[in-house]
Motif scaffolding. Structure first.
Motif, PDB file in Angstrom:
ATOM      1  N   THR A  37       0.834  -1.196   0.000  1.00 19.16           N
ATOM      2  CA  THR A  37       0.000   0.000   0.000  1.00 19.16           C
ATOM      3  C   THR A  37       0.867   1.244   0.000  1.00 19.16           C
ATOM      4  O   THR A  37       1.813   1.340   0.788  1.00 19.16           O
ATOM      5  CB  THR A  37      -0.923   0.014   1.229  1.00 19.16           C
ATOM      6  N   LEU A  38       0.561   2.156  -0.908  1.00 23.19           N
ATOM      7  CA  LEU A  38       1.192   3.467  -0.886  1.00 23.19           C
ATOM      8  C   LEU A  38       0.240   4.377  -0.118  1.00 23.19           C
ATOM      9  O   LEU A  38      -0.847   4.683  -0.591  1.00 23.19           O
ATOM     10  CB  LEU A  38       1.423   3.997  -2.309  1.00 23.19           C
ATOM     11  N   LEU A  39       0.657   4.755   1.086  1.00 22.20           N
ATOM     12  CA  LEU A  39      -0.214   5.516   1.981  1.00 22.20           C
ATOM     13  C   LEU A  39       0.365   6.915   2.151  1.00 22.20           C
ATOM     14  O   LEU A  39       1.575   7.102   2.123  1.00 22.20           O
ATOM     15  CB  LEU A  39      -0.283   4.804   3.336  1.00 22.20           C
ATOM     16  N   GLY A  40      -0.517   7.893   2.327  1.00 18.11           N
ATOM     17  CA  GLY A  40      -0.017   9.241   2.574  1.00 18.11           C
ATOM     18  C   GLY A  40      -1.124  10.259   2.426  1.00 18.11           C
ATOM     19  O   GLY A  40      -2.178   9.950   1.874  1.00 18.11           O
ATOM     20  N   PRO A  41      -0.880  11.469   2.921  1.00 16.78           N
ATOM     21  CA  PRO A  41      -1.887  12.522   2.756  1.00 16.78           C
ATOM     22  C   PRO A  41      -1.977  12.946   1.291  1.00 16.78           C
ATOM     23  O   PRO A  41      -1.121  12.578   0.492  1.00 16.78           O
ATOM     24  CB  PRO A  41      -1.340  13.663   3.628  1.00 16.78           C
ATOM     25  N   SER A  42      -3.027  13.699   0.933  1.00 15.97           N
ATOM     26  CA  SER A  42      -3.147  14.098  -0.464  1.00 15.97           C
ATOM     27  C   SER A  42      -2.001  15.044  -0.809  1.00 15.97           C
ATOM     28  O   SER A  42      -1.576  15.859   0.005  1.00 15.97           O
ATOM     29  CB  SER A  42      -4.505  14.750  -0.720  1.00 15.97           C
ATOM     30  N   GLY A  43      -1.472  14.861  -2.016  1.00  7.65           N
ATOM     31  CA  GLY A  43      -0.349  15.675  -2.452  1.00  7.65           C
ATOM     32  C   GLY A  43       0.994  15.138  -1.991  1.00  7.65           C
ATOM     33  O   GLY A  43       2.010  15.797  -2.153  1.00  7.65           O
ATOM     34  N   ARG A  48       2.665  -4.900   3.315  1.00  9.72           N
ATOM     35  CA  ARG A  48       3.563  -3.823   3.725  1.00  9.72           C
ATOM     36  C   ARG A  48       2.959  -2.491   3.303  1.00  9.72           C
ATOM     37  O   ARG A  48       2.149  -2.420   2.372  1.00  9.72           O
ATOM     38  CB  ARG A  48       4.937  -3.975   3.082  1.00  9.72           C
ATOM     39  N   ILE A  49       3.368  -1.436   4.017  1.00  6.82           N
ATOM     40  CA  ILE A  49       2.909  -0.084   3.715  1.00  6.82           C
ATOM     41  C   ILE A  49       4.128   0.777   3.423  1.00  6.82           C
ATOM     42  O   ILE A  49       5.127   0.700   4.142  1.00  6.82           O
ATOM     43  CB  ILE A  49       2.151   0.527   4.922  1.00  6.82           C
ATOM     44  N   GLY A  85       7.239  -0.613   5.767  1.00  8.29           N
ATOM     45  CA  GLY A  85       7.244  -1.751   6.680  1.00  8.29           C
ATOM     46  C   GLY A  85       5.875  -2.384   6.776  1.00  8.29           C
ATOM     47  O   GLY A  85       4.916  -1.920   6.167  1.00  8.29           O
ATOM     48  N   THR A  86       5.805  -3.444   7.576  1.00  5.38           N
ATOM     49  CA  THR A  86       4.514  -4.073   7.807  1.00  5.38           C
ATOM     50  C   THR A  86       3.658  -3.105   8.620  1.00  5.38           C
ATOM     51  O   THR A  86       4.191  -2.203   9.274  1.00  5.38           O
ATOM     52  CB  THR A  86       4.683  -5.368   8.617  1.00  5.38           C
ATOM     53  N   LEU A 124       5.081  -0.259  11.320  1.00  2.00           N
ATOM     54  CA  LEU A 124       4.849   1.172  11.240  1.00  2.00           C
ATOM     55  C   LEU A 124       4.139   1.688  12.484  1.00  2.00           C
ATOM     56  O   LEU A 124       4.422   2.788  12.957  1.00  2.00           O
ATOM     57  CB  LEU A 124       4.026   1.516   9.977  1.00  2.00           C
ATOM     58  N   TYR A 125       3.242   0.876  13.018  1.00  2.00           N
ATOM     59  CA  TYR A 125       2.488   1.321  14.192  1.00  2.00           C
ATOM     60  C   TYR A 125       3.331   1.218  15.460  1.00  2.00           C
ATOM     61  O   TYR A 125       3.366   2.145  16.266  1.00  2.00           O
ATOM     62  CB  TYR A 125       1.215   0.483  14.344  1.00  2.00           C
ATOM     63  N   GLN A 126       4.031   0.101  15.618  1.00  2.00           N
ATOM     64  CA  GLN A 126       4.775  -0.141  16.863  1.00  2.00           C
ATOM     65  C   GLN A 126       6.109   0.579  16.883  1.00  2.00           C
ATOM     66  O   GLN A 126       6.537   1.049  17.931  1.00  2.00           O
ATOM     67  CB  GLN A 126       5.015  -1.646  17.058  1.00  2.00           C
ATOM     68  N   THR A 127       6.790   0.626  15.762  1.00  2.00           N
ATOM     69  CA  THR A 127       8.136   1.203  15.768  1.00  2.00           C
ATOM     70  C   THR A 127       8.280   2.276  14.695  1.00  2.00           C
ATOM     71  O   THR A 127       9.027   2.119  13.744  1.00  2.00           O
ATOM     72  CB  THR A 127       9.200   0.116  15.539  1.00  2.00           C
ATOM     73  N   PRO A 128       7.532   3.373  14.832  1.00  2.00           N
ATOM     74  CA  PRO A 128       7.705   4.462  13.875  1.00  2.00           C
ATOM     75  C   PRO A 128       9.107   5.046  13.999  1.00  2.00           C
ATOM     76  O   PRO A 128       9.682   5.056  15.092  1.00  2.00           O
ATOM     77  CB  PRO A 128       6.634   5.479  14.287  1.00  2.00           C
ATOM     78  N   GLU A 129       9.641   5.502  12.872  1.00  2.00           N
ATOM     79  CA  GLU A 129      10.982   6.091  12.896  1.00  2.00           C
ATOM     80  C   GLU A 129      10.912   7.614  12.995  1.00  2.00           C
ATOM     81  O   GLU A 129      11.854   8.253  13.412  1.00  2.00           O
ATOM     82  CB  GLU A 129      11.758   5.711  11.612  1.00  2.00           C
ATOM     83  N   THR A 130       9.798   8.170  12.512  1.00  2.00           N
ATOM     84  CA  THR A 130       9.686   9.631  12.527  1.00  2.00           C
ATOM     85  C   THR A 130       8.358  10.039  13.156  1.00  2.00           C
ATOM     86  O   THR A 130       7.417   9.242  13.246  1.00  2.00           O
ATOM     87  CB  THR A 130       9.742  10.210  11.107  1.00  2.00           C
TER      88      THR A 130
END
Lengths: 272, 389
Positions: free
Chosen positions: B65-71, B235-236, B248-249, B253-259
């Protein structure tokens, strides 16, 4: 003031059309068909000059038309020229509409205006320009000359009707078609063309009719061996005072009306 | 089983071969295509490029999945994979073969659009047969495949219907059938559920997952809905400002965000922005919190801005400091509001002197809490995470 009230009325839908609007429509309609109401009765007259109201009833004028080689040849020429001109104008106009539809900006607007120029140019100016250039190119009095000139004045009609049809066309279908493996031209044949066919057909008919009754350019391009029906009509009134024109006009009006009615019928059936 | 159901047809194979060649029968499920993006960039000449140097490898058969806000560049990236846009820089390869300059109709990708993009002048069966006719398959083969795929999407018997006569959900099923019937290398889904109502959306989510399992092909799904991404994906890839923030899975992404962006985009979190040295403690207002090095993101650069994030389910409420277990990190808080969420309740908190917004999930025992109360919020050191801000 009036515009918003009108749109409100249209929204409610159940309101009857007010009486004054009905009268207005009737007057405009009458104004448009009035010439026909004179010509068609006259075409059944027994007189050998123009007379209204017509005297007696006969098919003499129709007999004149269908037995005189000059009338028949010019009819055949007109149909030939109009068909070829409409075909050329439809292909060029549709291609132009498709191309311009995707473009925005000053150049696209300029190109669109350029293609529409022949609609606002006085016919006599066009005719003289065509005559002078065609003399040089030896196209005067040839089918090619007639077709080229008439196609040029037919293009704007195709451009307008196809552009308006494209307004309701979802460009995302082009991407869908490409993703399903269709190259651009196949996409045009299988998706774009069927969906804008009404616009193409309308444009083609306008182009045909425009060519069919075009007289100014045709007068300049005529040659002893080749002239179109409107030129022959013009001759018959100015040179010969021949009432056969009433019969030929009636035939043209009837034929064009029939075509339009058939199209209306076909269009409505497909929609439902 | 599904391998024989959808024989592999490559765009370069001759029509006859693609019509009759059997799939890899020995393999229980057909292997999908690997899609590799290398430094993919799309610049429209605006202030910043729409996609700026995205590198991503989507594995065969993966649901990415390509996830993100618009733009954020996710849709542009999908369009670049599909070939609808041309690359400014970088390259795209399918199974190692460079397709960067291949026009979309030669890429053999199925695509699902948000507005369905069904051909309104064609019936359901004609829509589904469209890609097969384009590939010149023999008529009986087309008929067989169309009825098979319509059965797969549970639309048997609607062959002669026109798209306008179908509901939104049914139309998207037809679009799905049309996009997979020709056995594409991968299926690209551009917010396909965006136009549907909530119930229908979850039904179709299940449907898409089931079909992904049965077809086994690579799926690339674009959405701005984090819940949808969590539910569906293997994966996302989280997009931000034309770049990939993190891949990541859903769990990773939920448990270990990097940013901080990742932490905020996926799920709720309470965020304390603070400077972080390389020591074992993090100072925020009057508090000094213990930090477990295992919970510090590799992207946190010592001395620069960082953020400590805690998920609402990890935040506990205590009456005062004495009730906080030793070793836990705590901060004084005021309860702003208590929200009833059905299965549980959430306390909306104002934390510290500055009143930083925070959330804590309450359990049934904490039912006596109410707005205006001064309490202490605490969490276990191993349940917090330090991310780059």
């Amino acid at each position: 003031m009036r515009a918003p009230r009108r749109s409100l009325r249209r929204d409610r839908g159940v309101d009857p059309v007010p009486w004054w609007q009905k009268i207005f429509v009737a007057v405009v309609g009458l104004y448009f068909i009035l010439p026909t109401l004179f010509v068609i009765p006259m075409s059944f007259s027994t007189a050998s000059t123009f007379q209204f109201p017509p005297r007696g009833f006969s098919l003499k004028l129709y007999e004149n038309f269908f037995t005189n080689q000059v009338w028949l040849t010019s009819l055949r020429n007109s149909v030939l020229v109009a068909l070829l001109a409409a075909l050329l104008a439809t292909v060029a106009g549709t291609a132009a509409a498709l191309g311009l539809h995707r473009l925005t900006g000053r150049m696209a607007r300029f190109a669109r205006t350029l293609l529409m120029v022949s609609i606002v140019t006085p016919a006599i100016v066009l005719a003289v320009a065509v005559y002078i250039s065609f003399l040089k190119w030896h196209l005067v009095g040839t089918v090619t000359g007639y077709v080229l000139a008439h196609a040029a004045i037919g293009v704007p009609f195709v451009l307008v009707s196809v552009t308006s049809a494209l307004g309701g066309f979802d460009p995302r279908l082009l991407r869908a078609s490409a993703s399903l493996g269709a190259p651009p031209f196949r996409t045009f044949l299988r998706v774009t063309m069927p969906l804008i066919s009404r616009g193409i057909l309308t444009g083609a008919i306008f182009a045909f009719v425009t060519s069919f009754d075009e007289v100014v350019i045709a007068l300049f391009l005529r040659a002893p061996g080749f002239q179109t029906l409107p030129v022959q009509m013009y001759n018959s009134v100015t040179v010969e005072i021949d009432p056969t024109i009433a019969a030929s006009s009636s035939l043209v009006v009837t034929a064009v009306t029939a075509v339009c009615l058939v199209l209306q019928f076909v269009g409505r059936r497909r929609k439902s | 089983m599904s391998a024989t159901k959808f024989p592999t047809a490559s765009p370069t194979a001759s029509p006859a071969a693609s019509a009759t060649a059997p799939g890899p029968v020995a393999v229980p499920r057909r292997a999908g295509t690997q899609i590799r993006l290398t430094g993919v960039t799309k610049d429209y000449g605006l202030a910043s490029p729409a996609v700026a140097g995205v590198s991503l490898t989507i594995e065969p058969g993966e649901f990415m999945t390509l996830l993100g806000p618009s733009g954020s560049g996710k849709t542009t990236t999908l369009n670049l994979i599909a070939g609808f846009e041309t690359l400014t820089a970088g390259s795209i390869a399918f199974n190692g073969a460079d397709v960067s300059r291949l026009p979309p109709h030669k890429r053999n990708l199925g695509m699902l659009f948000q507005n369905y993009a069904l051909f309104p002048h064609l019936t359901v069966a004609q829509n589904v047969a469209y890609p097969l006719r384009e590939r010149r398959l023999p008529k009986p083969e087309i008929a067989r495949r169309v009825s098979e795929v319509l059965e797969l999407v549970q639309l048997t018997g609607r062959d002669g219907t026109y798209p306008a006569q179908l509901s939104g959900g049914q139309q998207q099923r037809v679009a799905l059938a049309r996009a997979i019937v020709f056995d594409p290398s991968a299926l690209l889904l551009d917010e396909p559920l965006g136009a549907l109502d909530r119930n229908l959306r979850s039904t179709l989510q299940l449907e898409i997952r089931r079909i992904h399992r049965e077809v086994g092909s690579t799926f690339v799904f674009v959405t701005h809905d984090q819940e949808e991404a969590m539910n569906l994906s293997d994966r996302i890839a989280l997009f931000n400002d034309g770049r990939i923030e993190q891949v990541g899975t859903p769990e990773a992404l939920y448990q270990t965000p990097e940013t901080l962006f990742t932490a905020r985009f996926l799920g709720d979190s309470t965020v304390f922005e603070l400077p972080y040295g390389d020591g074992a403690g993090a100072a925020w207002e009057d508090e000094v919190w213990a930090v477990d090095p295992a919970t510090v993101s590799a992207r946190v650069v010592a001395g620069s801005r960082a953020a400590l994030v805690v998920r609402p389910e990890d935040v506990r409420i205590a009456a005062d400091r004495s009730a906080v277990p030793s070793g836990a990190n705590a901060v004084s808080a005021t309860i702003r509001d208590v929200e009833y969420m059905g299965a549980y309740r959430t306390a909306v908190l104002a934390l510290g002197r500055g009143g930083v917004a925070g959330r804590a999930r309450l359990d049934a025992l904490e039912s006596d809490l109410g707005a205006g109360q001064s309490v202490t919020a605490w969490w276990r050191v191993d349940r917090q995470r330090l991310v780059a801000a």
